[in-house]
Design a protein around this motif. Structure first.
Motif, PDB file in Angstrom:
ATOM      1  N   TYR A 242       3.007 -88.563 -99.890  1.00 43.73           N
ATOM      2  CA  TYR A 242       4.141 -88.576 -98.965  1.00 43.73           C
ATOM      3  C   TYR A 242       5.406 -88.073 -99.660  1.00 43.73           C
ATOM      4  N   GLN A 243       6.327 -87.566 -98.876  1.00 39.81           N
ATOM      5  CA  GLN A 243       7.725 -87.406 -99.267  1.00 39.81           C
ATOM      6  C   GLN A 243       8.543 -88.007 -98.145  1.00 39.81           C
ATOM      7  N   GLY A 244       9.158 -89.163 -98.412  1.00 41.24           N
ATOM      8  CA  GLY A 244       9.813 -89.892 -97.341  1.00 41.24           C
ATOM      9  C   GLY A 244       8.767 -90.351 -96.334  1.00 41.24           C
ATOM     10  N   THR A 245       8.992 -90.045 -95.061  1.00 41.99           N
ATOM     11  CA  THR A 245       8.010 -90.402 -94.030  1.00 41.99           C
ATOM     12  C   THR A 245       6.976 -89.308 -93.819  1.00 41.99           C
ATOM     13  N   ARG A 246       7.170 -88.170 -94.441  1.00 41.65           N
ATOM     14  CA  ARG A 246       6.275 -87.031 -94.221  1.00 41.65           C
ATOM     15  C   ARG A 246       4.995 -87.164 -95.030  1.00 41.65           C
ATOM     16  N   VAL A 247       3.862 -86.913 -94.379  1.00 43.98           N
ATOM     17  CA  VAL A 247       2.569 -86.852 -95.057  1.00 43.98           C
ATOM     18  C   VAL A 247       2.385 -85.429 -95.575  1.00 43.98           C
ATOM     19  N   LEU A 248       2.208 -85.296 -96.887  1.00 41.31           N
ATOM     20  CA  LEU A 248       2.004 -83.979 -97.484  1.00 41.31           C
ATOM     21  C   LEU A 248       0.546 -83.541 -97.392  1.00 41.31           C
TER      22      LEU A 248
END
Length: 381
Positions: A356-362
């Motif tokens: 993740y980066q913050g709430t984003r799923v990488l």
């Protein structure tokens, strides 16, 4: 938009389908028959995809006034999820069948069939969010309700699959609100308990289930220094971090309990040791996929900062990651290497790590190895 609503028979998928109807979409409900035992009935909150679940889904679809079908995916489910689960345990790994089900059934087989039939998207009751940018690219993010967030098990979705994924519960602040909405709509599933455990092992006895499907052969239990401690009935039934069921006759010198540190199926050996040796600080993953477009740094092989989560309900931890090409026995393989800022305990090969980066799923990868800061596994011959 023409939407295929995957209706499991639970409250989340029923409300998701209802919201899709309210949004003005042309909605068709479908229940996936995954069990090869059609007479199986749900017991409490264990299991899913039973006859009872199919009937619950039908009742919700009937109340919504939408067409409803049952599609038999049992053979595909057995091959891609159940057989994979057995094969992974036979290889000494600890798989996550929910990840495989989302990857290969709900967002591969189901989506493939939906698109072939002219649907624009598949709607599910997952708690996760898809964000679309002006250029048409998509990103997968955590849901508003972090307690129910299911982005971890959706980390296997690709950018193309995200284009056709619709999660109406994304911004719902709590599961209680979903249940209240279901009750207001008159859905009989409003108070139906959530399913848990592995759906194809409804009694929860994973070890007993595996023993019927994997040939178990007695082998050695050794400690982290290579000392023989006793025998086990079959290495494949153990998992990293396990404490109970070892039945070691020789107590540790410090009197503290031992835990499974490693499983070596080729040697039919189980390695045990003190709890602190379960801590790892480097993970290496294979079968990498990106949930949306990959970061430029990842494509270039450069290191990037992220958070890593290794279980569905675990807290993410800070890390640095990079993609590398590793060569072994003249075969090149792409690996995702993740260096943790702090140790994680009890990580097993076969588990899925989601970045993740913050709430984003990488994206995600299947853990192939986990390195301890304090213990070199090569010390055990």
């Amino acid at each position: 938009m023409k939407v295929l609503a995957a209706m499991s028979g639970g409250v989340d998928s029923a409300v998701a389908a209802a919201r899709a109807v309210d949004a003005g979409h042309d909605v068709v409900g479908v229940h996936l028959a995954l069990s090869r035992m059609p007479g199986t009935l749900r017991t409490g909150s264990r299991g899913c995809c039973t006859v009872e679940d199919s009937n619950d889904a039908w009742r919700a679809a009937d109340q919504l006034g939408i067409p409803y079908y049952v599609w038999d995916f049992s053979e595909r489910f057995k091959e891609d999820v159940v057989d994979d689960f057995v094969a992974e345990y036979a290889a000494g790994r600890t798989p996550n069948p929910c990840m495989r089900c989302n990857e290969r059934i709900k967002f591969a087989a189901l989506l493939e069939k939906a698109l072939a039939l002219g649907f624009d998207a598949v709607c599910t009751g997952h708690y996760a969010k898809v964000i679309e940018h002006d250029d048409g690219s998509r990103e997968l993010h955590r849901a508003a309700d972090w307690a129910k967030d299911q982005s971890y098990v959706l980390g296997v979705l690709t950018h193309e699959q995200l284009k056709h994924s619709y999660f109406p519960l994304a911004d719902t602040p709590s599961k209680a609100e979903v249940r209240a909405e279901a009750a207001a709509r008159g859905f009989t599933v409003a108070n139906k308990p959530d399913s848990h455990d592995i759906c194809f092992i409804p009694d929860g006895d994973t070890r007993g289930w595996l023993e019927e499907r994997i040939e178990m052969t007695e082998g050695d239990i050794v400690d982290h220094e290579g000392n023989d401690l006793g025998k086990h009935p079959g290495a494949n039934a153990f998992t990293v971090g396990q404490r109970r069921g070892l039945k070691i006759g020789k107590p540790a010198a410090d009197g503290k309990p031992r835990f499974v540190l490693e499983i070596r199926p080729k040697e039919n050996k189980v390695v045990v040791g003190p709890q602190d040796l379960l801590e790892v600080d480097r993970l290496r993953g294979i079968k990498i996929s990106w949930a949306g477009l990959p970061l430029p740094a990842a494509e270039a092989g450069d290191e990037f900062e992220c958070m890593v989560q290794v279980r569905a309900h675990a807290d993410p931890v800070p890390a640095r990651a990079f993609v590398t090409e590793e060569t072994e026995d003249d075969d090149a393989a792409t690996e995702l290497v993740v260096d943790l800022d702090g140790p994680l305990r009890g990580v097993a090969p076969g588990q899925t790590m989601v970045l993740y980066q913050g709430t984003r799923v990488l994206g995600q990868a299947t853990i192939n190895s986990a390195r301890s800061r304090q213990w070199d596994p090569s010390a055990v011959s």
